[in-house]
Design a protein around this motif. Sequence first.
Motif, PDB file in Angstrom:
ATOM      1  N   ARG A 243     -40.740  42.394  25.634  1.00 47.40           N
ATOM      2  CA  ARG A 243     -39.363  40.715  24.377  1.00 47.40           C
ATOM      3  C   ARG A 243     -38.433  41.369  24.413  1.00 47.40           C
ATOM      4  O   ARG A 243     -37.682  42.595  24.755  1.00 47.40           O
ATOM      5  CB  ARG A 243     -40.167  41.304  23.046  1.00 47.40           C
TER       6      ARG A 243
ATOM      7  N   ARG B 288     -32.835  42.106  20.548  1.00 50.45           N
ATOM      8  CA  ARG B 288     -32.122  41.259  19.986  1.00 50.45           C
ATOM      9  C   ARG B 288     -30.723  42.213  19.628  1.00 50.45           C
ATOM     10  O   ARG B 288     -30.905  43.305  19.611  1.00 50.45           O
ATOM     11  CB  ARG B 288     -32.488  40.562  18.523  1.00 50.45           C
TER      12      ARG B 288
ATOM     13  N   ASP C 248     -31.552  46.543  17.589  1.00 52.88           N
ATOM     14  CA  ASP C 248     -32.956  46.624  18.210  1.00 52.88           C
ATOM     15  C   ASP C 248     -33.101  47.694  18.061  1.00 52.88           C
ATOM     16  O   ASP C 248     -31.346  48.622  18.838  1.00 52.88           O
ATOM     17  CB  ASP C 248     -33.013  46.277  19.176  1.00 52.88           C
TER      18      ASP C 248
ATOM     19  N   ARG D 264     -37.530  49.092  20.718  1.00 52.05           N
ATOM     20  CA  ARG D 264     -37.849  48.421  21.492  1.00 52.05           C
ATOM     21  C   ARG D 264     -37.392  48.192  22.793  1.00 52.05           C
ATOM     22  O   ARG D 264     -37.777  47.592  23.325  1.00 52.05           O
ATOM     23  CB  ARG D 264     -36.831  46.990  21.128  1.00 52.05           C
TER      24      ARG D 264
ATOM     25  N   THR E 137     -31.315  40.966  27.284  1.00 56.32           N
ATOM     26  CA  THR E 137     -31.479  39.875  26.538  1.00 56.32           C
ATOM     27  C   THR E 137     -31.722  38.848  26.123  1.00 56.32           C
ATOM     28  O   THR E 137     -31.517  37.633  25.720  1.00 56.32           O
ATOM     29  CB  THR E 137     -30.376  40.115  25.249  1.00 56.32           C
TER      30      THR E 137
ATOM     31  N   HIS F  17     -38.570  35.451  22.344  1.00 54.05           N
ATOM     32  CA  HIS F  17     -38.963  35.832  21.072  1.00 54.05           C
ATOM     33  C   HIS F  17     -39.871  35.105  20.574  1.00 54.05           C
ATOM     34  O   HIS F  17     -41.901  35.378  19.827  1.00 54.05           O
ATOM     35  CB  HIS F  17     -37.996  36.514  19.933  1.00 54.05           C
TER      36      HIS F  17
END
Length: 337
Positions: free
Chosen positions: A10, A13, A16, A85, A170, A330
Amino acid sequence: MTGPAPLRPRALRPGDLVVVASLSGPLHAAYEPDLEQAVVVLERMGFRVRRAPLLEAGRHHWWSAATPAEIAREFNALLRDPEVRAIIAHDGGQTALGYLDLIDVEAIAADPKPILGYSDISLLHLVLYARTRLVGFHADLATPGLGGAWQVAPAARRAELEKLYSALLTGTEAIGALPATPSWECWRPGRAEGRLIGGVLNRIMRAQATRYALPLEWFDGAVLFWEEMGGQASWVWSDLQVLRHCGILDRISGMVVGVPYAIDGLGAPDGSPTLPEIVLDVLGDRDIPVLGNVEFGHAGPNLPMPVGIRVGLDAQQWTLSLLEPAVRPHATTGPVG
């Protein structure tokens, strides 16, 4: 495109959590300032940063940060922690082979995360790609990379890399062409498109000697990237011969070679071959494009080379383009691949 679709983590962001971990070698006290600088770089990208407990100056077991079982236990805890993350290795080393069989691959499948690093960490990228299809972020390590090589690079290059890494982690659009420099060399012209697979040359060879080897058919049409550090020029020739004998060189559509580092006997006055001569000698009449002296590997700083992502290569035009994103949005529902 041959080979399974990659498992994309994922997208990260702002805010994170990124954890710096000892996935192989120890942290020597002299490099504590470099590690601190790496944390600054990651925070400037907008992430929160934490050190994993084993990342402690002076802690070691033989040549490793801890025993393989201890490293695997910490690594698995990070893989299972939903707050974490991304994981970036502090350094390379000689330990990943000791815990390949202890990694919680179910945790990766349930919540894939970017794992960043090169050198010994390239072994993790290859094995986890083979076992879970996880996109491996063959990219700079924290301490010798973000906190070391990045700090002595020209300011413009440092800013370029920071923007590139941030976009890779990102952004959910393809990066496109990686920034080329005059050091890049066309060793054999041509164009190719395929999945990017590779790492340190000797780690590719070792990964293929384990039960976690990539299926040979996954190399069909792939663009093989590799770099090497240390040892002898003859070792590079021999390791490439291993890839030839196991059939990999017959399957790939192109090759990208990183900047060699501290290899004895390359182009020596005694008539020793250069790296292009070694590569072309082993390839023989295999007419595939070869782009050489690209900035990834131990010479640093590293351009990111995401394992499993489709790339376009034009050796004569000095272009290597990432044709799809390395992370997923996401909003994705259903399968996360």
